[in-house]
Structures are given as C-alpha cells and as structure tokens.
Write an enzyme that holds these catalytic residues in place. Structure first.
Site, PDB file in Angstrom:
ATOM      1  N   CYS A  50      -9.363   1.524   1.357  1.00 57.95           N
ATOM      2  CA  CYS A  50      -8.859   1.315   0.002  1.00 57.95           C
ATOM      3  C   CYS A  50      -9.734   0.351  -0.788  1.00 57.95           C
ATOM      4  O   CYS A  50      -9.728   0.364  -2.020  1.00 57.95           O
ATOM      5  CB  CYS A  50      -7.418   0.818   0.039  1.00 57.95           C
ATOM      6  SG  CYS A  50      -7.187  -0.754   0.884  1.00 57.95           S
ATOM      7  N   ARG A  52     -13.253  -0.199  -0.045  1.00 54.77           N
ATOM      8  CA  ARG A  52     -14.692   0.056  -0.001  1.00 54.77           C
ATOM      9  C   ARG A  52     -14.981   1.483   0.454  1.00 54.77           C
ATOM     10  O   ARG A  52     -14.218   2.073   1.222  1.00 54.77           O
ATOM     11  CB  ARG A  52     -15.405  -0.934   0.922  1.00 54.77           C
ATOM     12  CG  ARG A  52     -15.125  -0.741   2.396  1.00 54.77           C
ATOM     13  CD  ARG A  52     -15.829  -1.784   3.274  1.00 54.77           C
ATOM     14  NE  ARG A  52     -15.340  -3.124   2.989  1.00 54.77           N
ATOM     15  CZ  ARG A  52     -16.100  -4.086   2.451  1.00 54.77           C
ATOM     16  NH1 ARG A  52     -17.370  -3.860   2.168  1.00 54.77           N
ATOM     17  NH2 ARG A  52     -15.597  -5.278   2.225  1.00 54.77           N
ATOM     18  N   SER A 109     -14.225  -8.971   3.164  1.00 51.76           N
ATOM     19  CA  SER A 109     -12.954  -8.336   2.813  1.00 51.76           C
ATOM     20  C   SER A 109     -12.297  -8.996   1.608  1.00 51.76           C
ATOM     21  O   SER A 109     -12.594 -10.148   1.270  1.00 51.76           O
ATOM     22  CB  SER A 109     -11.990  -8.392   4.002  1.00 51.76           C
ATOM     23  OG  SER A 109     -12.456  -7.624   5.077  1.00 51.76           O
ATOM     24  N   ALA A 190       2.850   5.653   6.840  1.00 47.61           N
ATOM     25  CA  ALA A 190       3.164   5.043   8.137  1.00 47.61           C
ATOM     26  C   ALA A 190       1.887   4.637   8.860  1.00 47.61           C
ATOM     27  O   ALA A 190       1.850   4.571  10.085  1.00 47.61           O
ATOM     28  CB  ALA A 190       3.984   6.008   8.999  1.00 47.61           C
ATOM     29  N   GLY A 191       0.842   4.363   8.079  1.00 47.29           N
ATOM     30  CA  GLY A 191      -0.427   3.941   8.658  1.00 47.29           C
ATOM     31  C   GLY A 191      -0.429   2.470   9.030  1.00 47.29           C
ATOM     32  O   GLY A 191       0.607   1.794   8.997  1.00 47.29           O
ATOM     33  N   GLU A 192      -1.609   1.965   9.348  1.00 47.10           N
ATOM     34  CA  GLU A 192      -1.732   0.596   9.854  1.00 47.10           C
ATOM     35  C   GLU A 192      -1.246  -0.441   8.845  1.00 47.10           C
ATOM     36  O   GLU A 192      -0.547  -1.394   9.208  1.00 47.10           O
ATOM     37  CB  GLU A 192      -3.195   0.324  10.226  1.00 47.10           C
ATOM     38  CG  GLU A 192      -3.406  -1.035  10.871  1.00 47.10           C
ATOM     39  CD  GLU A 192      -4.848  -1.252  11.305  1.00 47.10           C
ATOM     40  OE1 GLU A 192      -5.149  -2.347  11.801  1.00 47.10           O
ATOM     41  OE2 GLU A 192      -5.666  -0.318  11.142  1.00 47.10           O
ATOM     42  N   ILE A 194       0.945  -0.085   6.342  1.00 48.03           N
ATOM     43  CA  ILE A 194       2.404  -0.023   6.226  1.00 48.03           C
ATOM     44  C   ILE A 194       3.067  -0.585   7.478  1.00 48.03           C
ATOM     45  O   ILE A 194       4.128  -1.237   7.394  1.00 48.03           O
ATOM     46  CB  ILE A 194       2.861   1.426   5.962  1.00 48.03           C
ATOM     47  CG1 ILE A 194       2.455   1.856   4.547  1.00 48.03           C
ATOM     48  CG2 ILE A 194       4.367   1.565   6.142  1.00 48.03           C
ATOM     49  CD1 ILE A 194       3.136   1.084   3.431  1.00 48.03           C
TER      50      ILE A 194
END
Length: 418
Positions: A50, A52, A109, A190-192, A194
C-alpha cells in the site's frame, strides 16, 4: 551486470498515483513475465504494497536502460511518463543494495521500524522464485537483506514499541471514540494488516467486531481468534449501518464501499457519525465518501500525522540501524566484486587449460608417431610458455608505450614480479 532498485513510495507519490502503479497479486506472474521479456533484464522482483511499488532488477548495462524501464512501467500501467518521472527514484548497485536493506529493516517505512514490511519483502522474493529469479546476485542480495533486517531488530530497539499502520488506525479510532467498549467495528479484508488491527482492537476491548472478506475460511480463522462475526463482502451494504468504525484493507482493484452505500447507512443510523479508515491501495472506499456529513474518511496518507508522534523513541535506534546497513552494504559489495573477479579467474583458468590440452594433445600425437621425446617435450614447453605469456607481454608493452607506470606496477604485481 548491474543491480537496480526503482519505484515510488509514500514519500515520493500520493496514494492516487501509488494505486495506479500497484501490481495486483493475481496479475503478478504476468507482470514478472513481461518484465523478464525485456532484453536487458536478467532477473526481477516486484514489491507492491500500500505504501510502495518497487522493481528490484539484475540488468545488463546499456545507455538507454533508464528510459527503457520507465517506458515499460508506464506502458504496463497505461501511465503518462511525466506523471511517473516526478515521483520515481532510481538506485544502482551500492545504493540499490542499501535501499533494499533499509526497506527490509523498516527504515524506509511510513512507520519507522514497522515489522510487516519484512514479511512483504520475503513474499515478493518468494513470488519471484516461481520461474522469475534468474540472477544469483539478485537472489543473494535479498537473502542478505533478510539477515540484515534480523540483525537490526536483534541489535537495536527499532521494534521496541508496537507502532504500525494498523496501530495508527486503532490510535485514530481511540482518539475519536473515548472508549471502544461501546462501538461496533467492521473490518473489511482478512490480510496481515487487518489481523494486526483486529488484535489491537481486541486488546482495547471493542464491543463488537464484524469481518467482511471475499473468502470466508480465512476470515473465520481470524474471527475465531478475536471473537468476531464473519460476513461476505456482498453483505456490507446491508450491515454497514451497524458499524461505528470501518477499517478496510483489501487487494481489490476497485472500491468496495461507495458513496451511495455510506449515504444509506448514515440515513439508517439517523446520521450518527461513522469513522472510515481506508488503508488499502488501490483505495477500498470511494474518496467522495469523505464529503458526506457525519462520515469521517481517512486514507493511508492521513495516518502520517498520527504516526509522526511515535517516531521520537525510534530515532536513536534508527541511527544504529543505519550503521549496520552501511556496514552490511559494504560487505555485500565486496562480495559482489569478488564474484566478478571469480568469473574472470574462471575464464582465465579455462583459457590456460584449453592451451595446455591443445598443446599436450599435439605432443602426444607426435610421440605416437615415433618422434624424438626430448625434442617434443622441449617444443611443448617452449610453445606453452609463449602462448601463456603472450597476452601479459602485450599488456606490459602497451603500458610501457603509454608511460602508464601505475598499470605497469599492477601488471608486475599480478605476475608475481618483484
């Protein structure tokens, strides 16, 4: 062979451009195949998150290299080159190695030192190995970056406090709602990211969590862990009115929550406020939602101000981490140069062995025909000596003609002459 890192990130490009340059997971293989079809590209890794989109490449050096790669990226995403050039960064060899190490360590980051990026870099590397990794130097660069990231987290306090985009999203929710114990939160995806949001919310005793996801199985695993209800993406329109807070992070190429959907939810809620935090790229929530009364929409970029408050305690650790990265970059480049020398040594040895084998075969043939053994051996020794010293002799003569004493000394040293 040249190592490259090029791309855009949250510091160089707004989310509106980042979402256009992102590579969706279902089209990543196609993108890598297209990239490797470029004649100058020997191996490649695509990192798309999201915050880069970056290409890490092993390439053959050529005059139009930068132009050719920018053209490919623009053609692939149907972009205007001028739009991309102003936001694009380009790192080569030493700088490319250092950049990847900094990215993997969380030093580049949005949230300094956040740990999720290492997993994302590892996944990008793993995806590239499915037939797309064709350069050992590039593979070694990634493996080295993983060990550097581990060293940074072990030897510094860069990860001492739990700060991340997910944490920032939860911090925003807690700033707007005095207590989360009375609110209902809808998590989309439901990814990392979230998963981290859900765990943060559970720690703060949110009243109710609803997880909407494309695949129920993945969402159910998370729901069982945090005590949430699972619904399908198609149910969002009907259930949106229940949510005080919506936090969304999917890989959908199109918005999931539209202006009309939110308008209907607000009407059902009698205009009770809703907080929407969209941390997806491309965006999950239509930007027009932010214009609605009582709908408070925040994007990834909006989280920057929240995140900035959490940086102070990590700055000292970041200085230590940068020192580690500089040291490890220097060591890797020394290894890379040694690899280049090793290839030259292999070529030189192969050439010498070819000369040896050729002349030995001729000498053996002469012996089989009854020739004088001593004369044949002397001829072999003379020819072998001349063939092996021919190239160094020409180089010495040329250096002398040019008056290049430095080159003469290097040649003398390499030939073992005092």
């Amino acid at each position: 062979m040249t190592l490259l890192a090029l791309g855009i990130n949250h510091k160089t490009a707004p989310v509106s451009l980042r979402e256009r340059v992102s590579f969706s997971p279902d089209k990543l293989d196609q993108a890598l195949d297209s990239l490797l079809a470029q004649p100058m590209v020997q191996g490649g890794v695509v990192l798309s998150t999201c915050n880069r989109t970056e290409l890490y490449l092993s390439v053959e050096e050529r005059d139009d290299l930068q132009e050719a790669l920018i053209r490919w990226l623009c053609d692939y995403h149907n972009l205007n080159e001028d739009d991309l050039r102003n936001s694009l960064y380009w790192h080569q060899d030493n700088d490319a190695v250092s950049h990847l190490m900094r990215v993997a360590s969380g030093l580049d980051s949005l949230v300094l030192g956040e740990p999720q990026i290492l997993g994302q870099v590892k996944k990008a590397f793993a995806d590239s190995q499915k037939g797309h990794m064709k350069a050992s130097e590039l593979e070694r660069m990634f493996q080295k970056s993983f060990s550097v990231a581990k060293r940074v987290r072990t030897e510094t306090d860069i990860g001492a406090s739990a700060v991340s985009v997910a944490f920032a999203a939860c911090t925003l929710a807690r700033q707007i709602f005095e207590s989360l114990s009375t609110v209902t939160v809808l998590l989309v995806g439901a990814g990392e990211t979230i998963e981290l949001v859900a765990r943060h919310l559970r720690e703060h005793k949110v009243q109710k969590m609803i997880i909407a996801n494309r695949t129920r199985e993945r969402a159910q695993i998370l729901a069982d862990e945090v005590g949430a209800e699972v619904i399908a993406l198609s149910d969002i329109d009907e259930r949106l009115r229940e949510a005080d807070i919506i936090i969304s992070s999917t890989a959908s190429p199109l918005p999931i929550i539209g202006k009309g959907m939110v308008e209907r939810a607000l009407k059902s809620r009698r205009n009770q406020p809703m907080l929407l935090v969209d941390i997806a790229v491309p965006r999950d929530v239509e930007p027009e939602v932010g214009k609605l009364a009582n709908a408070y929409l925040y994007s990834v970029d909006d989280l920057q101000s929240i995140i900035s408050h959490n940086l102070a305690q990590r700055k000292a650790a970041a200085v230590e981490a940068e020192t580690i990265v500089a040291q490890e970059t220097s060591e890797f480049m020394a290894w890379l140069r040694a690899q280049s020398a090793s290839e030259t040594i292999r070529e030189y040895r192969s050439q010498a062995e070819h000369v040896r084998d050729e002349l030995t075969a001729k000498a053996l043939a002469a012996l089989e025909q009854g020739g004088d053994a001593q004369a044949i051996m002397q001829d072999l020794a003379w020819k072998l000596t001349n063939r092996l010293i021919h190239a160094p002799t020409k180089s010495l003569q040329q250096a002398a003609r040019d008056g290049d004493n430095e080159r003469l000394n290097i040649l003398r040293d390499s030939l073992g002459l005092e």
